[in-house]
Scaffold this active site. Structure first.
Site, PDB file in Angstrom:
ATOM      1  N   CYS A 121       0.844  -1.195   0.000  1.00  0.00           N
ATOM      2  CA  CYS A 121       0.000   0.000   0.000  1.00  0.00           C
ATOM      3  C   CYS A 121       0.883   1.250   0.000  1.00  0.00           C
ATOM      4  O   CYS A 121       1.762   1.400   0.844  1.00  0.00           O
ATOM      5  CB  CYS A 121      -0.878  -0.041   1.247  1.00  0.00           C
ATOM      6  SG  CYS A 121      -1.407   1.561   1.832  1.00  0.00           S
ATOM      7  N   GLU A 122       0.660   2.133  -0.969  1.00  0.00           N
ATOM      8  CA  GLU A 122       1.544   3.305  -1.062  1.00  0.00           C
ATOM      9  C   GLU A 122       1.229   4.367  -0.010  1.00  0.00           C
ATOM     10  O   GLU A 122       2.001   5.302   0.172  1.00  0.00           O
ATOM     11  CB  GLU A 122       1.499   3.909  -2.470  1.00  0.00           C
ATOM     12  CG  GLU A 122       0.222   4.626  -2.829  1.00  0.00           C
ATOM     13  CD  GLU A 122       0.261   5.170  -4.256  1.00  0.00           C
ATOM     14  OE1 GLU A 122       1.036   4.658  -5.083  1.00  0.00           O
ATOM     15  OE2 GLU A 122      -0.502   6.108  -4.539  1.00  0.00           O
ATOM     16  N   HIS A 123       0.110   4.231   0.685  1.00  0.00           N
ATOM     17  CA  HIS A 123      -0.218   5.200   1.730  1.00  0.00           C
ATOM     18  C   HIS A 123       0.440   4.856   3.063  1.00  0.00           C
ATOM     19  O   HIS A 123       0.707   5.744   3.857  1.00  0.00           O
ATOM     20  CB  HIS A 123      -1.739   5.276   1.918  1.00  0.00           C
ATOM     21  CG  HIS A 123      -2.451   5.705   0.669  1.00  0.00           C
ATOM     22  ND1 HIS A 123      -3.641   5.159   0.251  1.00  0.00           N
ATOM     23  CD2 HIS A 123      -2.108   6.611  -0.268  1.00  0.00           C
ATOM     24  CE1 HIS A 123      -4.014   5.726  -0.891  1.00  0.00           C
ATOM     25  NE2 HIS A 123      -3.094   6.608  -1.231  1.00  0.00           N
ATOM     26  N   HIS A 124       0.674   3.565   3.299  1.00  0.00           N
ATOM     27  CA  HIS A 124       1.228   3.150   4.593  1.00  0.00           C
ATOM     28  C   HIS A 124       2.471   2.276   4.474  1.00  0.00           C
ATOM     29  O   HIS A 124       3.083   1.957   5.487  1.00  0.00           O
ATOM     30  CB  HIS A 124       0.160   2.389   5.394  1.00  0.00           C
ATOM     31  CG  HIS A 124      -1.068   3.196   5.691  1.00  0.00           C
ATOM     32  ND1 HIS A 124      -2.189   3.160   4.893  1.00  0.00           N
ATOM     33  CD2 HIS A 124      -1.329   4.070   6.680  1.00  0.00           C
ATOM     34  CE1 HIS A 124      -3.104   3.982   5.390  1.00  0.00           C
ATOM     35  NE2 HIS A 124      -2.605   4.546   6.464  1.00  0.00           N
ATOM     36  N   GLN A 162      -4.930  -0.178  -4.868  1.00  0.00           N
ATOM     37  CA  GLN A 162      -5.467  -1.361  -5.548  1.00  0.00           C
ATOM     38  C   GLN A 162      -6.188  -1.012  -6.853  1.00  0.00           C
ATOM     39  O   GLN A 162      -6.116  -1.743  -7.833  1.00  0.00           O
ATOM     40  CB  GLN A 162      -6.402  -2.116  -4.592  1.00  0.00           C
ATOM     41  CG  GLN A 162      -6.851  -3.458  -5.149  1.00  0.00           C
ATOM     42  CD  GLN A 162      -7.699  -4.236  -4.176  1.00  0.00           C
ATOM     43  OE1 GLN A 162      -7.452  -4.215  -2.966  1.00  0.00           O
ATOM     44  NE2 GLN A 162      -8.699  -4.942  -4.684  1.00  0.00           N
ATOM     45  N   HIS A 190      -5.919  -5.641   3.001  1.00  0.00           N
ATOM     46  CA  HIS A 190      -4.958  -4.547   3.183  1.00  0.00           C
ATOM     47  C   HIS A 190      -4.482  -4.561   4.632  1.00  0.00           C
ATOM     48  O   HIS A 190      -5.286  -4.391   5.541  1.00  0.00           O
ATOM     49  CB  HIS A 190      -5.617  -3.200   2.855  1.00  0.00           C
ATOM     50  CG  HIS A 190      -5.863  -3.024   1.390  1.00  0.00           C
ATOM     51  ND1 HIS A 190      -5.280  -2.030   0.655  1.00  0.00           N
ATOM     52  CD2 HIS A 190      -6.611  -3.746   0.523  1.00  0.00           C
ATOM     53  CE1 HIS A 190      -5.659  -2.134  -0.609  1.00  0.00           C
ATOM     54  NE2 HIS A 190      -6.472  -3.174  -0.708  1.00  0.00           N
ATOM     55  N   CYS A 192      -2.859  -2.393   6.099  1.00  0.00           N
ATOM     56  CA  CYS A 192      -3.027  -1.093   6.773  1.00  0.00           C
ATOM     57  C   CYS A 192      -4.400  -1.010   7.430  1.00  0.00           C
ATOM     58  O   CYS A 192      -4.624  -0.189   8.316  1.00  0.00           O
ATOM     59  CB  CYS A 192      -2.828   0.058   5.792  1.00  0.00           C
ATOM     60  SG  CYS A 192      -3.911   0.004   4.368  1.00  0.00           S
TER      61      CYS A 192
END
Ligand SMILES: [Zn+2]
Length: 226
Positions: A121-124, A162, A190, A192
C-alpha cells in the site's frame, strides 16, 4: 506543498524492451502510470541512500543498530525495496513477453483465476495480500499463461493503490494483446486496515477493471464475474 506528477523523461525509456516501452507509453497516455520522477539514481545509489535513510529511521525510533539482530536491517530493507518488492518501478525489469499469433483461432474467453498477488500500500507501506482473476478474448494474439502471472507480479511490485494496480494490469494486457477485450479483478486484504487503524481482520477489497466486450456485453461480463 508540491506534488510530483508523472513525468516521462526520454532517458527513462532507453534500453527497454519494445513491450515494456509500449506498456509504459499506454499507461502514461491514459494517466494510469504510477507517479514517478526520474531521479537519475542507479541501483547502487538507490541502495546506499535507502540503507542510510532507514538507518536514520531506526535510530529515531530508538533502536540499537549495534545489536546483531538489527545490524543488517537497513541493508536488508534497501535490497528488498530495490530488488524485490519495488522492483516493478523499473521498466527494465518488465517481464519478457512472448505474444504469439492466434493461429489456433481461439475465440472463447481465456480466464486465469487465483493468481497470487502481494503488493504494498503506497499510503502506509504495508502489505496488500490477495489474488487476481484475469480474462481476455483472443483476437490476433495469444499470450503464454505464465506471462499473465508475471505481469500481475510486475505491477504488484510497486507502492500501489489497488484501483490503479487493477487498471495497470488491464491496460498492459490490452496493449500487448492488441485487444480491448480484457478483464481484471483483484481481491485483497490490506494490512493497513488489518494491522492498524480500524484493525479489521476480515474485510477484503475487490476492484474490477473491464474493457471491450467485458464492458459492453452483459453475458460476457457475467461469465467473467460469475
Ligand atoms: Zn494503506
Amino acid at each position: 506543498m508540491t506534488t510530483a506528477h508523472a513525468i516521462t523523461c526520454p532517458d527513462v525509456t532507453t534500453n527497454l524492451s519494445a513491450e515494456a516501452a509500449m506498456v509504459q507509453k499506454a499507461l502514461t497516455d491514459k494517466g494510469l502510470e504510477t507517479p514517478l520522477v526520474h531521479n537519475g539514481l542507479d541501483r547502487d545509489e538507490k541502495y546506499a541512500r535507502i540503507r542510510d535513510a532507514f538507518t536514520e529511521i531506526a535510530q529515531v525510533l530508538g533502536l540499537d543498530l549495534r545489536d546483531d539482530s538489527l545490524r543488517e536491517t537497513p541493508h536488508r530493507i534497501a535490497k528488498m525495496y530495490v530488488d524485490e518488492i519495488f522492483s516493478g518501478l523499473d521498466y527494465a525489469k518488465f517481464p519478457s513477453i512472448s505474444v504469439i499469433d492466434n493461429k489456433m483461432q481461439v475465440e472463447e474467453m481465456v480466464c486465469i483465476d487465483k493468481i497470487d498477488l502481494v503488493s504494498t500500500c503506497e499510503h502506509h507501506f504495508v502489505t496488500i495480500d490477495g489474488s487476481a482473476r484475469v480474462a481476455y478474448i483472443p483476437r490476433h494474439r495469444i499470450i503464454g499463461l505464465s506471462k499473465i502471472n508475471r505481469i500481475v507480479r510486475f505491477f504488484s511490485q510497486r507502492p500501489q493503490v489497488q484501483e490503479r494496480l487493477t487498471q495497470q494490469i488491464l491496460v498492459a494486457l490490452q496493449t500487448l494483446l492488441e485487444t480491448d477485450d480484457v478483464a481484471v479483478t483483484v481481491n485483497a486484504v490490506h494490512y493497513c486496515v488489518k494491522s492498524r487503524g480500524v484493525m479489521d481482520s476480515n474485510s477484503t477489497t475487490r476492484t474490477t477493471a473491464l474493457g471491450g466486450a467485458f464492458k459492453t456485453d452483459a453475458s460476457t461480463r457475467g461469465e467473467f464475474l460469475g
